[in-house]
Structures are given as structure tokens and as C-alpha cells.
Write an enzyme that holds these catalytic residues in place. Structure first.
Site, mmCIF file in Angstrom:
data_model
loop_
_atom_site.group_PDB
_atom_site.id
_atom_site.type_symbol
_atom_site.label_atom_id
_atom_site.label_comp_id
_atom_site.label_asym_id
_atom_site.label_seq_id
_atom_site.Cartn_x
_atom_site.Cartn_y
_atom_site.Cartn_z
ATOM 1 N N GLU A 173 13.834 14.647 -6.093
ATOM 2 C CA GLU A 173 14.622 15.142 -7.237
ATOM 3 C C GLU A 173 15.001 16.622 -7.099
ATOM 4 O O GLU A 173 14.769 17.430 -8.000
ATOM 5 C CB GLU A 173 13.867 14.913 -8.554
ATOM 6 C CG GLU A 173 13.676 13.448 -8.853
ATOM 7 C CD GLU A 173 13.146 13.134 -10.258
ATOM 8 O OE1 GLU A 173 12.687 14.059 -10.955
ATOM 9 O OE2 GLU A 173 13.188 11.952 -10.638
ATOM 10 N N GLU A 292 12.674 5.328 -8.086
ATOM 11 C CA GLU A 292 11.920 5.510 -9.339
ATOM 12 C C GLU A 292 12.701 4.806 -10.428
ATOM 13 O O GLU A 292 13.845 5.179 -10.717
ATOM 14 C CB GLU A 292 11.755 6.993 -9.689
ATOM 15 C CG GLU A 292 10.707 7.702 -8.864
ATOM 16 C CD GLU A 292 10.386 9.112 -9.377
ATOM 17 O OE1 GLU A 292 10.368 9.324 -10.603
ATOM 18 O OE2 GLU A 292 10.171 9.986 -8.527
HETATM 19 O O1 AHR Z 1 7.310 9.366 -12.120
HETATM 20 C C1 AHR Z 1 7.106 10.524 -12.849
HETATM 21 C C2 AHR Z 1 8.042 11.658 -12.438
HETATM 22 O O2 AHR Z 1 9.361 11.321 -12.788
HETATM 23 C C3 AHR Z 1 8.128 11.958 -10.972
HETATM 24 O O3 AHR Z 1 7.141 12.833 -10.541
HETATM 25 C C4 AHR Z 1 9.477 12.604 -10.842
HETATM 26 O O4 AHR Z 1 10.040 12.397 -9.586
HETATM 27 C C5 AHR Z 1 10.283 12.012 -11.972
HETATM 28 O O5 AHR Z 1 10.925 12.972 -12.703
#
Ligand code: AHR
Length: 500
Positions: A173, A292
Site C-alpha cells: 500500500e 487484501e
Molecule cells: O489488513 C489490515 C491492514 O489493512 C493492512 O496492514 C494494510 O495493508 C491494510 O490497510
């Protein structure tokens, strides 16, 4: 009663399911590692301190790949702190989550754990506070057989054979202003290209994931993808997508309509990848890693009260309800409907932290979202058919949302056909038909239903089976036409198999 129809043709195949779309994620965050997968003092721990009860539940989920060690955490991480003798490992501040990392669990323990959990590693490198040199070193430590500084260090640490990690994330990210070492698209694209190039010089067999946007709603979305790929198209294989949803205004129909947005998000990223490909006249296609995705909002207020510099606090411990399970099912159906381009996906996360599995000192239990993941991961393998769905729709902020989300997968070898379907109507059942005359001799083997009258019902340690599936689905095949009754607010897995 609502009526919906699915049209398929056994020759119209969208693509093979890449099993890595059933991946998940373990970050050094909250109790995911400590008290989640690793708790040496637990009666459930094996000789290495890994929780056996958790491993068993993960094996049932059938997770082929697990992303590690972050997430935001990786952007400040020194992997060298977590290898070698445990009593020499330093404790550090983790600035991503304002906690203390003891480093008692690290890269080698994770690799041992992946073997026990029947999974493989998807390893992330720190491109936040570190760079090209460190990215090279960790690949050397993990993948070079021996005879070099870092590969011999691994041997000294007791790991004679290389870990041979095939899938690597180039940071996490990096578009997010909260990220340690946050970068502009050009800055990130350049470092991703250079780190990627050198990592592949160390091991040309690895595959690389570049960071896309951290959410569809980011202001830089679109521009970020385009510019990052402009810089690193030749070095990378996948572009990442991240997305979490929450029902913050308690509007269930809107919440369930989020899969429509997820669908648009994927389509848009595919278009951007292909437009960069056209501009560069490149042969290679960039595929997607949705590494994610989940529901995340229940724990947001609670987390604000966690004191700084705690060790393994109860953080991001969302307790999932039944409507969350319905959206998770729809999100997985959406991923399958893009099987031609989504090759990796990770449910974020796996244990305790926004997770399908929860632990305490006295046991481990399944959250509501465990079930759709388990059913789709185990039965949704093989090929995805182009599935034309004719369904009534409702208005949502993302446009028309079909009441029915569905997809069909086909396993030619096992001669099975599996239909996954969510009826999003909160008060009306649906009759679903699908002409399967091309599948002569197939019969219904299983019809599993996940349903609860209360969309807010949850599973807890005391009451772990409040929301759980039953094999009581109503469906039949007559003259080659499948008819299934989908109760209001329900998820279905209908498996057909050729009569023996
Ligand atoms: O999954 C939780 C968090 O969400 C992770 O660390 C990050 O990559 C995202 O913002």
C-alpha cells in the site's frame, strides 16, 4: 417469490481457477501471530509453539498461499531481527500499529508453519523504510541454495535447504499516506522496477506483485495504477488490489451491494493494465492479485482505546455476523467471475485479526465468514464457466444490484459441476433455474445452505455454532433443468456429479 435464471454452455469457459485465489494473510498485527498461530505456552501448541487447533481449522479451509509478514507492518520491518537464536532477537517498536514486536516469531518459523498448514508463502519485502539492497538480501537468504553470505546464514540458522519462495510482494500500500515510506506513483514505480529487477537477478523463477491502490476510493486511484505500471511493467507479473467493506450506516441492502463495486473495481484495473500494455506494445499481460479483501469495521472504535506500545493486543478483532458472511460469499463469487485475470487473492486476514478463525487460551472457533470461504475454497476448483445471470435487481449507490450473485465451476476430471449462489433479498425467496441438458447424467450430490433469520447473528466461543451450514437445500433436476429454491438472505453451494 422472485425468479432468476442462469444460462451456461459447457464450452464457454471463462478460465481456469488459479487455486491461489483462495489465499489468506498473516500480518504481525494484534494477535494474528502471537496467540493466533504461535503460542508456545498454550496446551494446544506443538513442540515449536505452533497452535495445532488453529492449523487444523486452516487445513479445512484449504488455503494454498498465505501472505506474510504484512501489511502496513512490513513497511518498517527488518526481517533479520526475526531470524537466528531467539534470545538474541531484539524487541522493536512497530510504528504501523503502535505496538511492540518481540521478534520471537520470524521468517523461518513462518516457513515451518506453512508446511504444517499445507500452504505456501507469499512474502512481502519492505519498500517503505528500506529498499533495493534489502530486497535482494532476503531473496538470497530464502532462495539461493548456498555458498553466499545470506544463504549460508540461513544454513547457520538451521535451514539447509532453500525456502524457494515463488511469490513476492513489492512493498505494501505504498499509495497510502499512512504507510511508512509512502511514495508518489513515480517514486514507487521506480523502486518497484529496480527492486524487482534485482530480485529476479537473484532468482529468475520468482513472480512479483506490484502495489496497486489501497482501495478503489483512493483519490489517486487509476492514475496510480497507470504510472506505477509505466515504470515497472516489464519487471512485475501482477498488480495488487485491496478493498474492505463495512455496514457503517446499518443498511443491509447497500452493504450487500458492495460486490457490484468490487466487480467494477476489478474491471477498471484490468482496463488500466491493458491500456498500459497497449501503450507499451507489450506481449505480456499483467494479471491481478486481490491480496487484501474482507469486511472490516466492527472493531474500529474499540481499537482507538488500545494503549500504545502494547504487545499482541486484541486489535482488529471484528466479530462477524451473518450478513458479513453473505457479503464474503458474494465477494468470492465476484473473484471467481474474474478468474481469467484474478490469479491470486488473499482474505485479510486468517486468525484473530479480521479473521475467519478466532482463538482464546481455551480454544479456537469459526466465525460466520469461515463457512462461505470453506465451501467455495474446497468446491470452487477447476474451471469457471461464463455464467449469464438473469436476476431481478434493486437500486443501490453502485447502480443496479442483482438480488442473485452466482457462478458455476466445472471440474472435468472429477466430473462435477458446482453452483454458488447468494439470494440478497431480505424478505423474499427465489426460484432459480438453470438449463443443464449439456450435462447429461449429472445428479445433485450436495446442496448446502448457510442461512440465519437474524442478519446480525454471530458465533462466539460460548456459542460457536449459531451460524453454521446445513445440508438441507431444496433443489431438483427435471428434464435436464436444475431448479433450486433459495430462501431469503441465504448462501448456497449446489454440487452436481455424473452418476456412476
Ligand atoms: O489488513 C489490515 C491492514 O489493512 C493492512 O496492514 C494494510 O495493508 C491494510 O490497510
Amino acid at each position: 417469490m422472485k425468479k432468476a435464471r442462469i444460462i451456461v454452455d459447457r464450452n464457454f469457459i471463462l478460465g481456469d481457477v488459479d487455486n491461489r485465489i483462495y489465499g489468506s494473510f498473516i500480518e504481525h498485527l494484534g494477535r494474528a501471530v502471537y496467540e493466533g498461530i504461535y503460542q508456545p505456552e498454550s496446551p494446544f501448541a506443538d513442540e515449536q509453539g505452533m497452535r495445532k487447533d488453529v492449523i487444523k481449522l486452516i487445513q479445512e479451509l484449504n488455503v494454498p498461499v498465505v501472505r506474510y509478514p504484512g501489511g502496513n507492518f512490513v513497511s518498517g520491518y527488518h526481517w533479520e531481527d526475526g531470524v537466528g537464536e531467539k534470545d538474541k532477537r531484539p524487541s522493536r517498536v512497530d510504528l504501523a500499529w503502535a505496538t511492540i514486536e518481540t521478534n520471537q516469531f520470524g521468517l523461518n518459523e513462518f516457513m515451518d508453519w506453512t508446511k504444517k498448514a499445507n500452504t505456501e508463502a507469499m512474502m512481502a519485502v519492505n519498500l517503505g523504510t528500506r529498499g533495493v539492497e534489502d530486497a535482494k538480501n532476503i531473496v538470497e537468504y530464502c532462495n539461493v541454495p548456498g555458498g553466499t553470505y545470506y544463504s549460508d546464514l540461513r544454513k547457520q540458522h538451521g535451514y539447509e535447504a532453500p525456502h524457494d519462495i515463488k511469490l513476492w510482494c513489492l512493498g505494501n500500500e505504498m499509495d497510502g499516506p499512512w504507510q511508512m515510506g509512502h511514495k508518489t506513483a513515480q517514486e514507487y514505480g521506480r523502486i518497484a522496477a529496480e527492486a524487482g529487477r534485482i530480485m529476479k537477478m537473484v532468482d529468475p523463477s520468482i513472480e512479483l506483485v506490484a502495489c496497486g491502490s489501497s482501495a478503489y476510493g483512493m483519490k489517486t486511484f487509476g492514475y496510480w495504477e497507470d504510472q506505477v505500471l509505466e515504470e515497472c511493467y516489464d519487471q512485475v507479473d501482477y498488480l495488487s488490489l485491496h478493498q474492505y467493506y463495512g455496514n457503517r450506516d446499518d443498511n443491509t441492502p447497500e452493504f450487500l451491494a458492495n460486490s457490484v463495486e468490487m466487480d467494477q473495481f476489478i474491471d477498471t484495473v484490468v482496463s488500466i493494465c491493458d491500456s498500459v500494455r497497449a501503450r507499451k506494445k507489450a506481449k505480456k499481460r499483467i494479471n491481478l492479485s486481490f491480496d487484501e479483501w474482507n469486511v472490516w469495521y466492527h472493531s474500529n472504535n474499540q481499537d482507538k482505546k488500545i494503549p500504545r506500545w502494547s504487545k499482541a493486543p486484541h486489535q482488529l478483532e471484528d466479530v462477524y455476523n451473518f450478513e458479513d458472511a453473505l457479503l464474503v460469499a458474494s465477494m468470492m463469487i465476484t473473484l471467481l467471475r474474474h478468474a481469467d485475470r484474478v490469479k491470486v487473492a488473499c482474505l485479510a486476514q486468517l486468525v484473530n485479526v479480521i479473521a475467519p478463525i478466532m482463538t482464546s487460551d481455551t480454544g479456537a472457533w469459526k466465525q460466520t465468514i469461515y463457512y462461505p470461504f470453506e465451501m467455495i475454497s474446497n468446491y470452487g476448483r477447476g474451471k469457471v464457466l461464463h455464467t449469464l445471470v438473469q436476476s431481478p435487481v434493486y437500486e443501490s449507490r453502485h447502480g443496479d444490484a442483482p438480488y442473485l450473485d452466482s457462478v458455476l465451476t466445472m471440474d472435468e476430471e472429477a466430473e462435477t459441476l458446482t453452483l454458488f449462489a447468494v439470494n440478497k433479498s431480505l424478505d423474499e425467496s427465489m426460484e432459480l433455474t438453470c438449463d443443464l441438458r449439456q450435462f447429461a447424467g449429472y445428479e445433485i450430490r450436495k446442496h448446502v445452505v448457510l442461512r440465519h433469520e437474524d442478519v446480525k447473528a454471530v458465533n462466539t466461543e460460548e456459542n460457536p455454532n449459531e451460524v453454521s451450514p446445513s445440508c438441507n437445500g431444496v433443489s431438483s433436476i427435471e428434464n435436464g433443468v436444475l431448479t433450486a429454491q433459495l430462501q431469503d438472505k441465504s448462501f448456497h453451494m449446489i454440487q452436481l456429479a455424473k452418476k456412476k
